[in-house]
Scaffold this motif. Structure first.
Motif, short mmCIF file in Angstrom:
data_model
loop_
_atom_site.label_atom_id
_atom_site.label_comp_id
_atom_site.label_asym_id
_atom_site.label_seq_id
_atom_site.Cartn_x
_atom_site.Cartn_y
_atom_site.Cartn_z
N VAL A 348 2.60 13.39 0.71
CA VAL A 348 1.19 13.57 0.38
C VAL A 348 0.86 12.72 -0.84
O VAL A 348 1.45 12.91 -1.91
CB VAL A 348 0.86 15.05 0.12
N ALA A 362 0.88 19.12 -7.85
CA ALA A 362 1.83 18.85 -6.78
C ALA A 362 2.56 20.13 -6.38
O ALA A 362 2.74 20.41 -5.18
CB ALA A 362 2.83 17.78 -7.22
N SER A 366 2.08 21.97 -2.70
CA SER A 366 3.22 22.20 -1.81
C SER A 366 3.30 23.66 -1.39
O SER A 366 3.56 23.98 -0.23
CB SER A 366 4.52 21.77 -2.50
N VAL A 380 5.11 14.97 -2.97
CA VAL A 380 3.73 14.78 -3.39
C VAL A 380 3.72 13.67 -4.44
O VAL A 380 4.40 13.78 -5.46
CB VAL A 380 3.11 16.06 -3.97
#
Length: 402
Positions: A348, A362, A366, A380
């Motif tokens: 991502v 992040a 998640s 991320v």
């Protein structure tokens, strides 16, 4: 096609009489039950896509008015991304659902590792029930815990496996590392679903390990749609499903041999999804191969919309938009899906607003993905401003299938 035409006439009349949602959809299209006399007449009814199903369920929770039986008679209720609440009605012809299992020879004396999840989504329990109905014994392992699975496989003499083909590859690789080659592994039968079954995998399972295998195509909304057989291109379609391949823009049926969106009508009267757009692209065979009792789907060729299937779960762009709304620190987001070493990897990329803490975002992102989407994010990455094109796709699929 006499039988399927009669089945569709009865289904449409029953759905019109007992499903407010179907009655509304047909009325809005100016269609009455008498207008549907044969399979080809289904084209008069608009395609129902997943996004519309979400909206209809939200307007009339929990099942949108599609269910035609008392909800208290439902054995189970599942949830799939959207969210969509999927009632599991009793099957009208349970024996017909066992065809993929009987094809690979599952029966009394088999002990089968069931590596699908048993919660939220239907795969684990539905396959468990089918294996038991064939007379075999289930070892309900669920996903993961590879070394434990190998220990159970060897100690219990497991002869069958159901799950994703990539996970069986992982299991066999680990067993080989532990000194257990093809001759020592007891598995002889395998049913796969939730991801493509590649020729290289088939060569290993059926060649090196002498397994009988099949791959089933299905969705949480419809259950199994079809399964593969030796000598048949693509899938033999289950008798409980009638497929059309349609123009993704207009919903008009396309001739056999043309590529379009797979639109399914389930013949189960308890939860009649009529002309349900799966979002998958496929091709119907002009004439089914002899081993198929009904229709033949020549293959799956991607997605007609922006939703992408990752590790057996669909990821929708509107879910990413929802995630952004939860995090005012995020300015833009994009998901990159790759497949190194026969495993889906989800990265991502996020662009942050000025002054935001990337590490904290992040971690929370998640956790949200795991909780809401049931999808584990591998990485991320916080990217510089301008790296994400706001006009580009939110989900970029760079996987290559050998």
């Amino acid at each position: 096609m006499t039988d399927i035409n009669q089945g569709i006439r009865e289904l449409v009349q029953h759905a019109y009489d007992h499903s407010p949602a179907i009655r509304t959809l047909m009325a809005e299209a100016g269609v009455a039950p008498n207008d549907i006399q044969a399979a080809e007449d289904l084209a008069k009814i608009p395609v129902l896509n997943k996004d519309s199903l979400v909206e209809i369920q939200q307007a009339n929770p929990p099942f949108g008015g599609f269910l035609t039986i008392d909800p208290d008679d439902l054995p189970r209720i599942y949830i799939s991304p959207g969210p969509i609440y999927d009632p599991q009605p009793p099957p009208e012809e349970p024996e017909s659902l066992l065809a993929p299992f009987k094809y690979i020879g599952i029966g009394r004396g088999d002990r089968v590792l069931n590596t699908f999840m048993y919660h939220l989504t239907p795969a684990g329990i539905l396959l468990d029930e089918a294996i038991r109905a064939c007379g075999a014994t289930v070892i309900p392992t669920g996903p993961g815990n590879t070394e434990l699975q190998i220990m159970m496989m060897m100690a219990l003499g497991a002869t069958g496996f159901v799950g994703q083909p990539s996970y069986l590859m992982t299991l066999l690789d680990k067993a080989a590392e532990m000194g257990m080659g093809a001759g020592a592994v007891p598995l002889k039968k395998a049913l796969f679903s939730a991801e493509p079954y590649m020729p290289s995998q088939r060569e290993r399972f059926e060649g090196e390990y002498s397994m009988k295998t099949t791959s089933a195509y299905g969705t949480a909304d419809l259950g199994f749609i079809g399964y593969t057989r030796e000598g048949v291109t693509g899938f033999c379609i289950m008798p409980s499903i009638y497929l059309q391949v349609c123009d993704p823009e207009t919903g008009a049926p396309l001739p056999a041999g043309a590529t379009g969106e797979i639109v399914a009508t389930t013949l189960n009267k308890s939860y009649p999804l009529i002309r349900f757009g799966t979002g998958d692209l496929g091709v119907l065979a002009p004439q089914p191969a002899p081993p198929c009792d009904g229709q033949q789907l020549l293959g799956l060729f991607g997605r007609s919309g922006d939703a992408i299937k990752v590790r057996g779960m669909f990821l929708h762009p509107n879910q990413l938009n929802h995630a952004v709304m939860q995090f005012p620190e995020i300015k833009d987001i994009q998901v990159l899906i790759t497949r190194p070493a026969n495993r889906d990897v989800v990265t991502v990329n996020i662009e942050l607003n000025e002054g935001a803490d990337g590490g904290e975002v992040a971690e929370k992102l998640s956790a949200l993905a795991q909780q809401v989407l049931r999808l584990r994010i591998d990485q991320v990455k916080v990217v510089e401003a301008g790296v994400i094109d706001p006009n580009a796709r939110k989900i970029v699929d760079e996987r290559e299938w050998d």
